[in-house]
Enzyme design. Structure first.
Site, mmCIF file in Angstrom:
data_model
loop_
_atom_site.group_PDB
_atom_site.id
_atom_site.type_symbol
_atom_site.label_atom_id
_atom_site.label_comp_id
_atom_site.label_asym_id
_atom_site.label_seq_id
_atom_site.Cartn_x
_atom_site.Cartn_y
_atom_site.Cartn_z
ATOM 1 N N GLY A 267 -45.512 14.522 -42.419
ATOM 2 C CA GLY A 267 -45.579 13.064 -42.481
ATOM 3 C C GLY A 267 -45.243 12.312 -41.222
ATOM 4 O O GLY A 267 -45.452 11.088 -41.165
ATOM 5 N N GLU A 301 -43.560 20.647 -42.928
ATOM 6 C CA GLU A 301 -44.998 20.869 -43.134
ATOM 7 C C GLU A 301 -45.806 19.857 -42.325
ATOM 8 O O GLU A 301 -46.594 19.093 -42.887
ATOM 9 C CB GLU A 301 -45.333 20.703 -44.621
ATOM 10 C CG GLU A 301 -44.544 21.580 -45.566
ATOM 11 C CD GLU A 301 -44.695 21.152 -47.032
ATOM 12 O OE1 GLU A 301 -45.381 20.137 -47.325
ATOM 13 O OE2 GLU A 301 -44.119 21.843 -47.886
ATOM 14 N N PRO A 302 -45.647 19.789 -41.014
ATOM 15 C CA PRO A 302 -46.377 18.773 -40.258
ATOM 16 C C PRO A 302 -47.857 19.132 -40.100
ATOM 17 O O PRO A 302 -48.198 20.298 -39.872
ATOM 18 C CB PRO A 302 -45.688 18.805 -38.884
ATOM 19 C CG PRO A 302 -45.146 20.186 -38.760
ATOM 20 C CD PRO A 302 -44.828 20.656 -40.155
ATOM 21 N N GLY A 303 -48.697 18.149 -40.237
ATOM 22 C CA GLY A 303 -50.128 18.347 -40.005
ATOM 23 C C GLY A 303 -50.585 17.447 -38.873
ATOM 24 O O GLY A 303 -50.789 17.869 -37.739
ATOM 25 N N ARG A 304 -50.645 16.155 -39.192
ATOM 26 C CA ARG A 304 -51.166 15.161 -38.241
ATOM 27 C C ARG A 304 -50.488 15.236 -36.871
ATOM 28 O O ARG A 304 -51.147 15.244 -35.844
ATOM 29 C CB ARG A 304 -50.952 13.754 -38.828
ATOM 30 C CG ARG A 304 -51.551 12.647 -38.004
ATOM 31 C CD ARG A 304 -51.020 11.287 -38.457
ATOM 32 N NE ARG A 304 -51.079 11.094 -39.883
ATOM 33 C CZ ARG A 304 -52.085 10.522 -40.533
ATOM 34 N NH1 ARG A 304 -53.124 10.079 -39.875
ATOM 35 N NH2 ARG A 304 -52.041 10.385 -41.850
ATOM 36 N N ARG A 340 -61.816 8.143 -41.561
ATOM 37 C CA ARG A 340 -60.519 7.452 -41.587
ATOM 38 C C ARG A 340 -60.652 5.930 -41.459
ATOM 39 O O ARG A 340 -60.001 5.200 -42.209
ATOM 40 C CB ARG A 340 -59.570 8.007 -40.518
ATOM 41 C CG ARG A 340 -59.271 9.506 -40.674
ATOM 42 C CD ARG A 340 -58.085 9.982 -39.858
ATOM 43 N NE ARG A 340 -56.868 9.400 -40.359
ATOM 44 C CZ ARG A 340 -56.228 8.394 -39.791
ATOM 45 N NH1 ARG A 340 -56.664 7.900 -38.642
ATOM 46 N NH2 ARG A 340 -55.154 7.895 -40.338
ATOM 47 N N TYR A 344 -59.235 4.256 -44.803
ATOM 48 C CA TYR A 344 -57.856 3.734 -44.707
ATOM 49 C C TYR A 344 -57.746 2.532 -43.780
ATOM 50 O O TYR A 344 -56.632 2.175 -43.383
ATOM 51 C CB TYR A 344 -56.905 4.804 -44.144
ATOM 52 C CG TYR A 344 -57.035 6.183 -44.730
ATOM 53 C CD1 TYR A 344 -56.656 6.449 -46.042
ATOM 54 C CD2 TYR A 344 -57.505 7.237 -43.952
ATOM 55 C CE1 TYR A 344 -56.759 7.729 -46.560
ATOM 56 C CE2 TYR A 344 -57.608 8.519 -44.464
ATOM 57 C CZ TYR A 344 -57.238 8.758 -45.771
ATOM 58 O OH TYR A 344 -57.331 10.030 -46.273
ATOM 59 N N CYS A 375 -76.210 4.543 -44.161
ATOM 60 C CA CYS A 375 -76.591 3.311 -44.859
ATOM 61 C C CYS A 375 -75.456 2.787 -45.728
ATOM 62 O O CYS A 375 -75.510 2.871 -46.968
ATOM 63 C CB CYS A 375 -77.838 3.563 -45.685
ATOM 64 S SG CYS A 375 -79.202 4.029 -44.638
HETATM 65 N N1 LLP Z 1 -47.334 18.439 -46.990
HETATM 66 C C1 LLP Z 1 -47.917 17.873 -48.059
HETATM 67 C C2 LLP Z 1 -47.489 18.268 -49.376
HETATM 68 C C3 LLP Z 1 -48.916 16.892 -47.873
HETATM 69 O O1 LLP Z 1 -49.458 16.315 -48.936
HETATM 70 C C4 LLP Z 1 -49.319 16.527 -46.569
HETATM 71 C C5 LLP Z 1 -50.366 15.521 -46.344
HETATM 72 C C6 LLP Z 1 -48.699 17.169 -45.480
HETATM 73 C C7 LLP Z 1 -47.700 18.113 -45.720
HETATM 74 C C8 LLP Z 1 -49.050 16.852 -44.052
HETATM 75 O O2 LLP Z 1 -48.763 15.537 -43.738
HETATM 76 P P1 LLP Z 1 -48.943 15.004 -42.224
HETATM 77 O O3 LLP Z 1 -47.884 15.669 -41.384
HETATM 78 O O4 LLP Z 1 -50.315 15.386 -41.801
HETATM 79 O O5 LLP Z 1 -48.775 13.548 -42.328
HETATM 80 N N2 LLP Z 1 -56.190 11.973 -44.814
HETATM 81 C C9 LLP Z 1 -55.087 11.087 -44.518
HETATM 82 C C10 LLP Z 1 -53.752 11.820 -44.583
HETATM 83 C C11 LLP Z 1 -53.492 12.482 -45.919
HETATM 84 C C12 LLP Z 1 -52.206 13.252 -45.943
HETATM 85 C C13 LLP Z 1 -52.071 14.019 -47.218
HETATM 86 N N3 LLP Z 1 -50.942 14.884 -47.289
HETATM 87 C C14 LLP Z 1 -55.323 10.412 -43.188
HETATM 88 O O6 LLP Z 1 -56.326 10.690 -42.530
HETATM 89 O O7 LLP Z 1 -54.546 9.552 -42.782
#
Ligand code: LLP
Length: 448
Positions: A267, A301-304, A340, A344, A375
């Site tokens: 997050g 659990e970082p993604g973004r 995105r 959003y 379109c």
């Molecule tokens: N763990 C869980 C359980 C999650 O649901 C998520 C993201 C993450 C980790 C990773 O979160 P991050 O570090 O990436 O913020 N598609 C949207 C973001 C959706 C995130 C969903 N869950 C966007 O493009 O902003």
């Protein structure tokens, strides 16, 4: 430089639109810089990449990915920890492979993501399985492979995991995903830790569900988990969530339920234009005192934050369409490539490959809506951007490494873009552009 000075040098908001200073923006993105030949990622020229791979094309910097991973690792070095990269943000095999080699664990939400992690050489014992709707098949596959932990989101899921584990004669490691009811102060679509979100087990029910789990024959309780949302720029919601989780850990201890790890989810936000998210080091400094006291292994659990600013989407200006009210620049990427902004209202920076010799105050700069050819009126990538454009120009949409390609689709029968990874002065195709034929290869005509 203070945050306000930083913002002032990156963006200028005028009545007409938003001017983003490409040089100032790239000065803060480790992967990108301008040379005399235009924009470069690491030591590779974007012009060269476009010649070789065409557009639309996603490009990722290997080093930028590793740098952020390392920043997490270093910042939490004083506690036993595991960084589980959230695969959903960018699930390209090369991206997963680079992180697997660096020692990352992974956070997955489907059997498909687990298969990707395994194909990329990831260690299954370092994988956590999140998500609200795990099926019998998902659980069976994960248990057979030796999954590290299931993050359980409901009582019925707990019962299902116990049942599948019993059938396989295995013990399933679990943690409960607790919904701490904390406002993450982010876009409502990416907020997950509030009472009315579908995620997790309500904070007030958690102890009872743990007691239930403790009584199940094929369940081994190993942790506690929470994830409150995405693109959080402040540390306070994380602290509020951690406080709630700590309170639960103590209550569980009093009931004789001991844990091995605490998982604080992902997050952490990133800077797309002029946001000023808390840095990973500041984030760690704020959480570490409480985490050290717990004495448990810490998972994130970082993604973004790991991949967003490691990636750009390259697109070409095909048509310039000035109208009485708006100027539209129609580019060859669209909402199917990057959803995105449409989904959003996300604002992402758009910068030119070749810097114009002019600034905002010169005649060449006008407000443009950067739109795709799909379109839909909602098909836009950016609005009212002050740019000096000609057809054929190459633009880079920055911050596109996360939730870009991973959320792309084939709407309007558009093949998905190619993906390239850059490392130092090398580049490799890591995702081939789809062909149109492949889009209907699994379909068939109705047979009379
Ligand atoms: N763990 C869980 C359980 C999650 O649901 C998520 C993201 C993450 C980790 C990773 O979160 P991050 O570090 O990436 O913020 N598609 C949207 C973001 C959706 C995130 C969903 N869950 C966007 O493009 O902003």
């Amino acid at each position: 430089m203070s945050n306000s000075e930083l913002q002032a040098c990156v963006t200028v908001k005028t009545e007409n639109g938003l001017y983003i200073d490409p040089k100032a923006l790239t000065a803060h993105l480790s992967a990108l810089h301008y040379s005399d030949d235009g924009l470069c990622m690491e030591q590779v020229s974007i012009t060269e990449l476009v010649k070789r791979y065409d557009t639309p094309c996603y490009v990722y910097s290997k080093q930028a990915i590793l740098d952020v991973y390392q920043a997490y690792s270093d910042s939490f070095a004083t506690v036993d920890h595991q960084i589980c990269y959230a695969v959903k943000a960018n699930s390209n095999l090369a991206v997963l492979g680079v992180l697997a080699q660096a020692g990352a664990g992974f956070d997955i939400v489907s059997r498909g993501e687990l298969m990707r992690v395994l194909a990329a050489g990831g260690d299954v014992s370092r994988v956590v399985f999140s998500g609200v709707g795990k099926t019998f098949g998902d659980i069976e596959y994960a248990l057979t492979q030796g999954i590290g932990c299931f993050n359980v989101e409901s009582i019925s899921e707990l019962a299902l995991i116990n049942e599948v584990a019993a059938q396989l004669d295995k013990i399933a490691p679990i943690s409960l995903r607790v919904n701490p009811d904390v406002d993450a102060k982010t876009h409502p679509y990416i907020s997950t830790g509030l009472k009315d979100n579908k995620f997790g087990i309500a904070h007030e029910d958690a102890v009872a569900v743990y007691e239930q789990a403790a009584g199940l024959s094929h369940i081994n309780i190993v942790g506690i988990d929470c994830h409150i949302g995405s693109q959080l720029t402040e540390v306070e919601p994380f602290i509020a969530a951690l406080d709630k989780v700590v309170e639960l850990i103590h209550k569980l201890g009093n009931k004789g339920i001991t844990l091995q790890h605490v998982d604080l989810g992902g997050g952490l936000g990133v800077r797309y234009i002029d946001e000023t998210p808390v840095s990973i080091a500041e984030f760690a400094a704020a959480l570490l005192p409480k985490l050290s006291e717990l004495g448990l292994k810490v998972f994130f659990e970082p993604g973004r934050s790991i991949v967003a600013n490691a990636g750009v989407l390259l697109t070409r200006v095909d048509v310039l369409k000035p109208t009485e009210h708006k100027n539209f620049a129609i580019v060859d990427a669209a909402m199917n490539d990057l959803i995105r902004p449409a989904l959003y209202q996300a604002e992402m920076a758009v910068i030119p490959n070749i810097l114009p010799n002019k600034g905002i105050e010169t005649d060449g700069t006008q407000p443009w809506d950067i739109v795709g050819a799909v379109c839909e009126t909602g098909d836009f990538l950016a609005k009212d951007r002050l740019l000096s454009l000609s057809t054929g120009d190459i633009l880079a949409i920055t911050g596109a490494g996360a939730y870009g390609f991973a959320m792309s689709s084939n709407y309007n029968s558009r093949p998905r873009a190619s993906e390239v990874m850059v490392a130092d002065d090398r580049h490799q195709l890591i995702g081939k552009r789809e062909t149109v034929e492949a889009l209907y290869a699994n379909e068939s005509l109705w047979q009379e």
